[in-house]
Design an enzyme around this catalytic site. Sequence first.
Site, mmCIF file in Angstrom:
data_model
loop_
_atom_site.group_PDB
_atom_site.id
_atom_site.type_symbol
_atom_site.label_atom_id
_atom_site.label_comp_id
_atom_site.label_asym_id
_atom_site.label_seq_id
_atom_site.Cartn_x
_atom_site.Cartn_y
_atom_site.Cartn_z
ATOM 1 N N ASN A 9 -10.859 -2.576 -5.651
ATOM 2 C CA ASN A 9 -10.031 -1.608 -6.387
ATOM 3 C C ASN A 9 -10.597 -1.252 -7.765
ATOM 4 O O ASN A 9 -10.215 -0.235 -8.358
ATOM 5 C CB ASN A 9 -8.590 -2.117 -6.561
ATOM 6 C CG ASN A 9 -7.759 -2.063 -5.302
ATOM 7 O OD1 ASN A 9 -6.896 -2.911 -5.079
ATOM 8 N ND2 ASN A 9 -7.971 -1.054 -4.469
ATOM 9 N N ASP A 67 0.834 -1.213 0.000
ATOM 10 C CA ASP A 67 0.000 0.000 0.000
ATOM 11 C C ASP A 67 0.865 1.258 0.000
ATOM 12 O O ASP A 67 2.019 1.238 0.431
ATOM 13 C CB ASP A 67 -0.923 -0.024 1.234
ATOM 14 C CG ASP A 67 -2.105 0.924 1.074
ATOM 15 O OD1 ASP A 67 -2.368 1.392 -0.048
ATOM 16 O OD2 ASP A 67 -2.773 1.207 2.091
HETATM 17 C C1 IPE Z 1 -5.455 -2.636 -0.181
HETATM 18 O O1 IPE Z 1 -5.097 -1.339 -0.414
HETATM 19 C C2 IPE Z 1 -5.536 -3.399 -1.474
HETATM 20 C C3 IPE Z 1 -4.255 -3.768 -2.057
HETATM 21 C C4 IPE Z 1 -3.109 -3.577 -1.508
HETATM 22 C C5 IPE Z 1 -4.340 -4.416 -3.335
HETATM 23 P P1 IPE Z 1 -6.198 -0.186 -0.645
HETATM 24 O O2 IPE Z 1 -5.443 1.073 -0.811
HETATM 25 O O3 IPE Z 1 -7.115 -0.581 -1.744
HETATM 26 O O4 IPE Z 1 -7.016 -0.230 0.716
HETATM 27 P P2 IPE Z 1 -7.869 0.878 1.462
HETATM 28 O O5 IPE Z 1 -8.891 1.388 0.462
HETATM 29 O O6 IPE Z 1 -6.937 1.962 1.884
HETATM 30 O O7 IPE Z 1 -8.474 0.184 2.638
HETATM 31 C C1 IPE Z 2 -1.373 0.111 -3.307
HETATM 32 O O1 IPE Z 2 -1.151 1.475 -3.402
HETATM 33 C C2 IPE Z 2 -1.598 -0.569 -4.628
HETATM 34 C C3 IPE Z 2 -2.983 -0.977 -4.882
HETATM 35 C C4 IPE Z 2 -3.965 -0.889 -4.067
HETATM 36 C C5 IPE Z 2 -3.262 -1.523 -6.196
HETATM 37 P P1 IPE Z 2 -2.354 2.515 -3.496
HETATM 38 O O2 IPE Z 2 -2.693 2.725 -4.934
HETATM 39 O O3 IPE Z 2 -3.501 2.102 -2.645
HETATM 40 O O4 IPE Z 2 -1.667 3.824 -2.923
HETATM 41 P P2 IPE Z 2 -2.309 4.875 -1.908
HETATM 42 O O5 IPE Z 2 -2.809 4.103 -0.733
HETATM 43 O O6 IPE Z 2 -3.418 5.559 -2.641
HETATM 44 O O7 IPE Z 2 -1.186 5.794 -1.552
HETATM 45 MG MG MG Z 3 -4.030 2.434 -0.713
#
Ligand code: IPE
Ligand code: IPE
Ligand code: MG
Length: 229
Positions: free
Chosen positions: A63, A15
């Site tokens: 996502n 994340d």
């Molecule tokens: C969790 O991250 C999903 C993945 C790492 C694929 P998100 O960024 O989607 O989660 P939330 O929305 O902050 O809970």
């Molecule tokens: C994690 O990084 C990757 C996926 C969830 C696919 P994010 O895209 O959630 O990055 P932040 O949390 O918005 O910084």
């Molecule tokens: Mg995220």
Amino acid sequence: MQDLKIPAHIAFIMDGNGRWAKRRLMPRKYGHKMGVEALKRVIAACEKLGIKEVSFYALSTENWSRPKDEIDALLAMIKKFADEEMKEYVDKNYRIRFMGELHRLPQETQNALESIARAAENNTGIVVNIGINYGGRDEIARAAQKAAESGLPVTEEAINANLDTAGMSDPDVIVRCAGEKRLSNFMLWQCAYSEFVLIDDFWPDFNEQTVLRIISEYSGRERRFGGLK
Ligand code: IPE
Ligand code: IPE
Ligand code: MG
């Protein structure tokens, strides 16, 4: 120095890619690209340190609500990772598995992932398990449905045997990064007795040192599994 206990299985919720990029005034896609580099570093470090299984959350069932251009970029990176690194991993004797419903991915990506999983089926090295279009609730619901269809009692064992992780060990450690403190629908069934390690770093900054910090924190934990010490 404290003796290090090497966990058998570490699961990573990757994340913070977007925030990492934003801090550099770069598009979110660039954060995902550097996230792939971190994924490669972390897999190599875990293999080197003797960890037997690793799991990664790459794309959740939630996502898909992100803007189309971000989803397209993520799907393109998954395909590229399959065509390049995963093929190399198969040759290095790594076992590659997937969790989640691959059918929502473009057909050619599904084909690539399925052929990799098949080619790596009998490999005996580190198990690399990747969640793509994965949701813990969806996985449990699918497993319960399959268990019910078998006509046998729906026991814990029957559900376990029908999860995407059938045959794998439960994670000893679940790592959440980027300052968040939640599971976001990751490995809900398997995390019953996992140790949670929270790392403030954004995922693209992860490297071998981060893995060592995680192992060090895990080594200090006392696991009881509901029993007495
Ligand atoms: C969790 O991250 C999903 C993945 C790492 C694929 P998100 O960024 O989607 O989660 P939330 O929305 O902050 O809970
Ligand atoms: C994690 O990084 C990757 C996926 C969830 C696919 P994010 O895209 O959630 O990055 P932040 O949390 O918005 O910084
Ligand atoms: Mg995220």
